[in-house]
Design a protein around this motif. Structure first.
Motif, PDB file in Angstrom:
ATOM      1  N   GLU A  20       0.822  -1.210   0.000  1.00 52.06           N
ATOM      2  CA  GLU A  20       0.000   0.000   0.000  1.00 52.06           C
ATOM      3  C   GLU A  20       0.859   1.265   0.000  1.00 52.06           C
ATOM      4  O   GLU A  20       1.879   1.335   0.682  1.00 52.06           O
ATOM      5  CB  GLU A  20      -0.898  -0.013   1.233  1.00 52.06           C
ATOM      6  CG  GLU A  20      -1.893   1.109   1.289  1.00 52.06           C
ATOM      7  CD  GLU A  20      -2.850   0.931   2.458  1.00 52.06           C
ATOM      8  OE1 GLU A  20      -3.815   1.688   2.511  1.00 52.06           O
ATOM      9  OE2 GLU A  20      -2.607   0.062   3.287  1.00 52.06           O
ATOM     10  N   TYR A  25      -2.091   9.001   2.303  1.00 53.48           N
ATOM     11  CA  TYR A  25      -2.874   9.525   3.416  1.00 53.48           C
ATOM     12  C   TYR A  25      -2.695  11.036   3.490  1.00 53.48           C
ATOM     13  O   TYR A  25      -1.980  11.583   4.327  1.00 53.48           O
ATOM     14  CB  TYR A  25      -2.445   8.864   4.729  1.00 53.48           C
ATOM     15  CG  TYR A  25      -2.846   7.422   4.831  1.00 53.48           C
ATOM     16  CD1 TYR A  25      -4.185   7.066   5.020  1.00 53.48           C
ATOM     17  CD2 TYR A  25      -1.910   6.412   4.724  1.00 53.48           C
ATOM     18  CE1 TYR A  25      -4.568   5.737   5.100  1.00 53.48           C
ATOM     19  CE2 TYR A  25      -2.281   5.079   4.806  1.00 53.48           C
ATOM     20  CZ  TYR A  25      -3.606   4.758   4.995  1.00 53.48           C
ATOM     21  OH  TYR A  25      -3.978   3.436   5.081  1.00 53.48           O
ATOM     22  N   TYR A  30      -6.785   8.393   1.280  1.00 52.99           N
ATOM     23  CA  TYR A  30      -7.424   7.382   2.105  1.00 52.99           C
ATOM     24  C   TYR A  30      -7.852   7.948   3.463  1.00 52.99           C
ATOM     25  O   TYR A  30      -7.275   8.919   3.963  1.00 52.99           O
ATOM     26  CB  TYR A  30      -6.470   6.212   2.358  1.00 52.99           C
ATOM     27  CG  TYR A  30      -6.043   5.470   1.125  1.00 52.99           C
ATOM     28  CD1 TYR A  30      -6.949   4.751   0.366  1.00 52.99           C
ATOM     29  CD2 TYR A  30      -4.705   5.488   0.718  1.00 52.99           C
ATOM     30  CE1 TYR A  30      -6.541   4.060  -0.759  1.00 52.99           C
ATOM     31  CE2 TYR A  30      -4.290   4.801  -0.418  1.00 52.99           C
ATOM     32  CZ  TYR A  30      -5.217   4.081  -1.142  1.00 52.99           C
ATOM     33  OH  TYR A  30      -4.805   3.411  -2.259  1.00 52.99           O
ATOM     34  N   LYS A  51      -7.896  -6.028   8.563  1.00 50.57           N
ATOM     35  CA  LYS A  51      -7.862  -5.465   7.221  1.00 50.57           C
ATOM     36  C   LYS A  51      -8.074  -6.586   6.204  1.00 50.57           C
ATOM     37  O   LYS A  51      -7.479  -7.664   6.326  1.00 50.57           O
ATOM     38  CB  LYS A  51      -6.508  -4.795   6.970  1.00 50.57           C
ATOM     39  CG  LYS A  51      -6.406  -4.042   5.655  1.00 50.57           C
ATOM     40  CD  LYS A  51      -5.045  -3.366   5.591  1.00 50.57           C
ATOM     41  CE  LYS A  51      -4.934  -2.426   4.413  1.00 50.57           C
ATOM     42  NZ  LYS A  51      -3.650  -1.711   4.422  1.00 50.57           N
ATOM     43  N   PHE A  54      -7.002  -3.683  -0.146  1.00 48.11           N
ATOM     44  CA  PHE A  54      -6.985  -2.291  -0.570  1.00 48.11           C
ATOM     45  C   PHE A  54      -6.751  -2.238  -2.070  1.00 48.11           C
ATOM     46  O   PHE A  54      -6.315  -3.202  -2.701  1.00 48.11           O
ATOM     47  CB  PHE A  54      -5.904  -1.486   0.147  1.00 48.11           C
ATOM     48  CG  PHE A  54      -4.508  -1.958  -0.155  1.00 48.11           C
ATOM     49  CD1 PHE A  54      -3.808  -1.444  -1.228  1.00 48.11           C
ATOM     50  CD2 PHE A  54      -3.909  -2.923   0.641  1.00 48.11           C
ATOM     51  CE1 PHE A  54      -2.522  -1.895  -1.517  1.00 48.11           C
ATOM     52  CE2 PHE A  54      -2.627  -3.379   0.357  1.00 48.11           C
ATOM     53  CZ  PHE A  54      -1.933  -2.864  -0.713  1.00 48.11           C
ATOM     54  N   SER A  58      -9.722   2.583  -2.744  1.00 52.65           N
ATOM     55  CA  SER A  58     -10.420   2.259  -1.501  1.00 52.65           C
ATOM     56  C   SER A  58      -9.592   1.304  -0.656  1.00 52.65           C
ATOM     57  O   SER A  58      -8.621   0.703  -1.121  1.00 52.65           O
ATOM     58  CB  SER A  58     -11.776   1.612  -1.806  1.00 52.65           C
ATOM     59  OG  SER A  58     -11.587   0.368  -2.463  1.00 52.65           O
ATOM     60  N   THR A  59     -10.012   1.176   0.596  1.00 54.74           N
ATOM     61  CA  THR A  59      -9.476   0.168   1.510  1.00 54.74           C
ATOM     62  C   THR A  59     -10.656  -0.576   2.108  1.00 54.74           C
ATOM     63  O   THR A  59     -11.701   0.016   2.386  1.00 54.74           O
ATOM     64  CB  THR A  59      -8.634   0.809   2.628  1.00 54.74           C
ATOM     65  OG1 THR A  59      -7.643   1.656   2.039  1.00 54.74           O
ATOM     66  CG2 THR A  59      -7.954  -0.240   3.471  1.00 54.74           C
ATOM     67  N   TRP A  61     -12.092  -3.171   5.126  1.00 57.08           N
ATOM     68  CA  TRP A  61     -11.833  -3.624   6.483  1.00 57.08           C
ATOM     69  C   TRP A  61     -12.873  -4.651   6.922  1.00 57.08           C
ATOM     70  O   TRP A  61     -14.040  -4.554   6.548  1.00 57.08           O
ATOM     71  CB  TRP A  61     -11.863  -2.432   7.456  1.00 57.08           C
ATOM     72  CG  TRP A  61     -10.832  -1.394   7.149  1.00 57.08           C
ATOM     73  CD1 TRP A  61     -10.971  -0.304   6.343  1.00 57.08           C
ATOM     74  CD2 TRP A  61      -9.487  -1.365   7.625  1.00 57.08           C
ATOM     75  NE1 TRP A  61      -9.805   0.411   6.287  1.00 57.08           N
ATOM     76  CE2 TRP A  61      -8.866  -0.213   7.067  1.00 57.08           C
ATOM     77  CE3 TRP A  61      -8.746  -2.185   8.476  1.00 57.08           C
ATOM     78  CZ2 TRP A  61      -7.552   0.119   7.335  1.00 57.08           C
ATOM     79  CZ3 TRP A  61      -7.431  -1.857   8.739  1.00 57.08           C
ATOM     80  CH2 TRP A  61      -6.840  -0.705   8.169  1.00 57.08           C
ATOM     81  N   LYS A  75     -16.017  -1.060   3.017  1.00 57.06           N
ATOM     82  CA  LYS A  75     -15.194  -0.482   1.964  1.00 57.06           C
ATOM     83  C   LYS A  75     -15.244   1.034   2.081  1.00 57.06           C
ATOM     84  O   LYS A  75     -16.311   1.641   1.957  1.00 57.06           O
ATOM     85  CB  LYS A  75     -15.715  -0.922   0.592  1.00 57.06           C
ATOM     86  CG  LYS A  75     -14.922  -0.382  -0.593  1.00 57.06           C
ATOM     87  CD  LYS A  75     -15.466  -0.961  -1.897  1.00 57.06           C
ATOM     88  CE  LYS A  75     -14.656  -0.507  -3.100  1.00 57.06           C
ATOM     89  NZ  LYS A  75     -15.134  -1.110  -4.363  1.00 57.06           N
ATOM     90  N   ARG A  78     -11.623   6.514  -1.233  1.00 52.88           N
ATOM     91  CA  ARG A  78     -10.808   7.710  -1.080  1.00 52.88           C
ATOM     92  C   ARG A  78     -11.702   8.946  -1.167  1.00 52.88           C
ATOM     93  O   ARG A  78     -12.738   8.952  -1.832  1.00 52.88           O
ATOM     94  CB  ARG A  78      -9.753   7.779  -2.176  1.00 52.88           C
ATOM     95  CG  ARG A  78      -8.609   6.796  -2.029  1.00 52.88           C
ATOM     96  CD  ARG A  78      -7.734   6.778  -3.279  1.00 52.88           C
ATOM     97  NE  ARG A  78      -7.322   8.132  -3.653  1.00 52.88           N
ATOM     98  CZ  ARG A  78      -6.124   8.659  -3.402  1.00 52.88           C
ATOM     99  NH1 ARG A  78      -5.211   7.933  -2.783  1.00 52.88           N
ATOM    100  NH2 ARG A  78      -5.832   9.878  -3.773  1.00 52.88           N
ATOM    101  N   ARG A 219      -2.598  -7.189   4.979  1.00 52.25           N
ATOM    102  CA  ARG A 219      -3.765  -8.013   4.697  1.00 52.25           C
ATOM    103  C   ARG A 219      -3.608  -9.382   5.346  1.00 52.25           C
ATOM    104  O   ARG A 219      -2.493  -9.852   5.579  1.00 52.25           O
ATOM    105  CB  ARG A 219      -3.939  -8.176   3.183  1.00 52.25           C
ATOM    106  CG  ARG A 219      -4.406  -6.928   2.483  1.00 52.25           C
ATOM    107  CD  ARG A 219      -4.451  -7.107   0.991  1.00 52.25           C
ATOM    108  NE  ARG A 219      -3.122  -7.211   0.403  1.00 52.25           N
ATOM    109  CZ  ARG A 219      -2.889  -7.201  -0.896  1.00 52.25           C
ATOM    110  NH1 ARG A 219      -3.890  -7.113  -1.748  1.00 52.25           N
ATOM    111  NH2 ARG A 219      -1.661  -7.283  -1.352  1.00 52.25           N
TER     112      ARG A 219
END
Length: 407
Positions: A20, A25, A30, A51, A54, A58-59, A61, A75, A78, A219
């Motif tokens: 990632e 950030y 994100y 997690k 990603f 998007s990421t 969780w 989900k 961003r 992940r």
């Protein structure tokens, strides 16, 4: 109110390989999330457990509802993803009142505000690894591979019946259902998926950034999961999906699955989905790419396709969209005369038959199965989109006695 511009800095690079891009950030990027964070609205709140994955936009969780203790996949898009197309498509499917066992269904959606902006959040059933996970894909038995092919084609047929094209069908977007996790504790579930592996994420001066999480999380490694239990799949990620009567001008699908007609000015369509479906079905059985192009050069893709399927349709000649898909170096178009290579449209010996490729890449298929599968793929890969086999017909063929014959 606009967010302040961040100073130029780099985060301390994590020691473990998380892939990632931690530098995303920032405002518009994100949403910073840490394990045990609670995310949601006043009436629906979710606690972050692990997690799941990603992507570029998007990421995802693993979360647990604070209301009924059920597990879900959250989900978080961003902040700069302002196109609500995925939500619109999913809400349309939800409004039909019927879902499909091989297509992901939307459970909840909401927006949250964070230090990097406003983020759309989509809540789905908790799912497991995708077909992109090589350790999972390589361990599938022959019968399970065939069952997975049937499920993917069935899910695509359902979408097309609803007037929806997926637009981005790849093995990354085919995800396995987990075994029954309803009654597992969060600790037990983390043991199933694999322990949480994280690395602190600090600025060079040792402090934390308000725009980033305190740690970057890897992940799941699936170390506690019995891979033999992975047999059912769902189609996910509708970020590139569209209504068939409202096609986009192009597609964001990886080049290995890119339907060639789009490069010649034809709009994406259900037929484009069928091309992608054929590429995915081949990968399910053969692991490797059907069209192995490893550089984002569409001229190479066309050459690869022609070498495997034969010359392109004569009516496409002179229509290749060089401005959109031509190869460039340092921003300059290399093919300045904008002429396609003549051999794209000329008869020539094929590099290898589809049957021969399957003989090498899918040895678990019997000779009759291989012959039937090769013919199926070729009918799905017709150059003219309207001549490609439909998804519903592909389902019927995959369930036919000719394919299931293992003598």
């Amino acid at each position: 109110m606009s967010l302040p511009e961040l100073p130029k800095f780099r985060y301390r690079q994590p020691r473990m390989d998380y892939v990632e891009d931690v530098e995303q950030y920032v405002p518009g990027g994100y949403h910073p999330v840490d394990i045990d964070d609670v995310i949601g609205t006043d009436d629906k709140r979710y606690i972050v457990i692990h997690k799941l994955g990603f992507g570029g936009f998007s990421t995802v969780w693993l979360v647990r509802s604070c209301q009924d203790m059920r597990y879900f996949a959250l989900k978080i898009l961003r902040a700069d993803v302002t196109n609500a197309n995925e939500l619109r498509i999913l809400q349309h499917l939800k409004g039909l009142g019927s879902d499909h066992p091989n297509v992901v269904s939307l459970y909840d959606s909401f927006q949250i505000e964070g230090p990097n902006g406003s983020h759309h959040c989509l809540v789905f059933p908790a799912l497991g690894p995708s077909l992109y996970n090589l350790s999972v894909a390589e361990n599938l038995s022959g019968p399970v591979r065939h069952r997975v092919c049937q499920q993917i084609a069935s899910g695509m047929a359902f979408l097309h019946q609803q007037g929806i094209c997926h637009g981005d069908l790849t093995i990354s977007n085919i995800v396995f259902e987990l075994p029954d996790i309803r009654f597992m504790s969060p600790t037990g579930l983390c043991q199933l998926l694999g322990p949480i592996k994280a690395e602190k994420l600090r600025l060079p001066n040792g402090s934390y950034s308000p725009h980033a999480p305190k740690q970057v999380v890897q992940r799941p490694d699936l170390s506690g999961l019995d891979l033999s239990l992975l047999v059912n799949v769902r189609i996910v990620d509708f970020g590139q999906a569209f209504f068939a009567n409202q096609p986009p001008t192009s597609l964001g699908i990886p080049i290995q699955c890119f339907p060639p007609e789009v490069c010649f000015g034809l709009p994406p369509s259900a037929g484009s989905d069928i091309w992608d479906l054929a590429c995915v079905l081949y990968q399910v059985h053969g692991i490797a790419y059907l069209f192995p192009v490893f550089f984002p050069i569409f001229g190479i893709l066309m050459g690869t396709i022609v070498g495997m399927l034969g010359p392109l349709p004569p009516r496409w000649k002179g229509r290749f969209m060089f401005d959109e898909y031509g190869y460039r170096e340092r921003g300059q178009l290399k093919n300045v005369d904008r002429k396609e290579p003549p051999w794209w449209f000329e008869d020539q010996a094929l590099e290898e038959s589809m049957n021969a490729r399957l003989f090498k890449s899918a040895p678990h298929l019997s000779a009759p199965q291989r012959e039937e599968f090769a013919q199926l793929l070729l009918e799905m890969l017709a150059y003219e989109p309207e001549k490609r086999l439909s998804a519903i017909n592909a389902v019927q063929r995959l369930k036919s006695a000719a394919f299931l014959d293992d003598n």
